[in-house]
Enzyme design. Structure first.
Site: not given
Length: 349
Positions: A70, A187, A221-222, A242, A322
């Site tokens: 993603h 990410d 995706e998030e 991922d 994150h």
């Protein structure tokens, strides 16, 4: 993969993380990926959600594979234009306010104008606020300081800034001589770079794949639903690429490919996982098996949406996910090697 190829992948990753693409505002980065693939003469199409699907025909067309990574990232949106000329924000994706304190950012208006700013606590100055260190990092206390001469809401609106405008974070990407890569949004742009470089390898070396293979560059995706559609009925194996999550109790590191056995959605397909570990062992690829306790992927979203597929999840190990992310070229290389051998292997069903 050779050292040159890994360096090319890292260059791709640098370019990708430098393109703002919070979930909901990903057209620019999707266009970049589409152009890259078009130059390789790979067939692509966009789905209605704005994601990109690249397809490479294989020897067998009655069985398909899908690999996904993603390109959407964490970000924020203007929640309120405050009376003091600063912005209250609303988060996009699952992260904490403290992880963006002091971060430089961009505000993109609906007309395409871009302004710079900094995300700060309202009580930042220790010379003014006694509780500067103790105040909670939350929506009420954090705000964007815009780098323009604005002192009230009307002046901010004169710039064209309005509620709903997207806010993206400065990636601060650095590639160090010893192989470490530091950046926000590894990410999952590290994995997108890996897939793009893999596709280039397939096309340049004229590798014939055993099965028609789709590469989905998903863009939601998030927020939970990036890879849950546009899966052909012939698709049997669905592999999400991922990040591997690191932390206390985790085996994943920054130097191997992480193979997920279970996340918050439940276990991944057992035989598929065993196939991936066998490929790694047969080809001397460093890997770790791991469980990600607070995690979901495009593959788990596809399962939830009812697709009858075999699902798996692998990726480079990413530290401080994150937040202030970091990986190493060894992890990029090991992930690429596993994917290289996987796309040329037989299916488990």
């Amino acid at each position: 993969m050779t050292k040159i190829r890994v360096e090319e992948t890292i260059d791709l990753i640098k370019n990708l993380v430098s393109i703002p693409s919070p979930s909901g505002n990903t057209n620019e980065v999707i266009t970049y990926v589409d152009k890259y693939l078009s130059e390789l003469q790979v067939e692509t199409k966009r789905n209605r959600k704005g994601g990109l699907i690249a397809t490479i025909p294989g020897r067998e067309n009655n069985k398909h594979r899908m690999l996904t990574a993603h390109v959407d990232t964490l970000g924020a949106m203007v929640k309120e234009i405050k009376a003091n000329g600063r912005l209250k924000i609303d988060l996009i994706g699952g992260f904490r306010y403290n992880s963006i304190e002091g971060e430089y950012c961009q505000i993109q208006t609906s007309t395409g104008r871009v302004y710079s700013g900094t995300i700060l606590m309202r009580q930042t100055s220790v010379h003014v606020y006694k509780d500067a260190g103790k105040a909670e990092r939350n929506q009420e206390n954090m705000e964007v300081r815009i780098d323009e001469k604005v002192h009230n809401a009307d002046q901010v609106r004169e710039l064209g800034i309005e509620v709903g405008d997207f806010i993206s974070f400065d990636p601060r990407v650095q590639v160090l001589p010893n192989g470490y890569i530091k950046s926000r949004h590894l990410d999952d742009k590290a994995s997108v770079g890996i897939l793009l470089r893999l596709i280039k390898e397939i096309m340049e070396e004229k590798i014939e794949l055993p099965y028609t293979t789709h590469f989905l560059i998903s863009n939601n995706e998030e927020i939970g639903y990036g890879g849950n559609s546009n899966i052909t009925p012939e698709t049997i194996e669905y592999l999400a690429v991922d990040m591997g999550a690191m932390g206390d109790g985790q085996s994943t590191d920054e130097y191997t490919v992480s193979i997920c056995v279970k996340d918050a959605s439940g276990p991944y397909h057992y035989d598929f996982r065993k196939k991936l570990t066998t490929l790694a062992e047969q080809n001397n690829i460093g890997y770790k098996l791991d469980i990600y306790p607070y995690y979901g992927s495009d593959a788990s979203a596809a399962i939830r949406s009812g697709h009858d597929i075999v699902h798996g999840l692998i990726g480079p190990g990413i530290d401080s996910s994150h937040a202030f992310e970091r990986t190493h070229k060894d992890s990029i290389e090991n992930t690429t090697k596993l994917l290289y051998h996987y796309v040329q292997s037989d299916m488990i069903l």
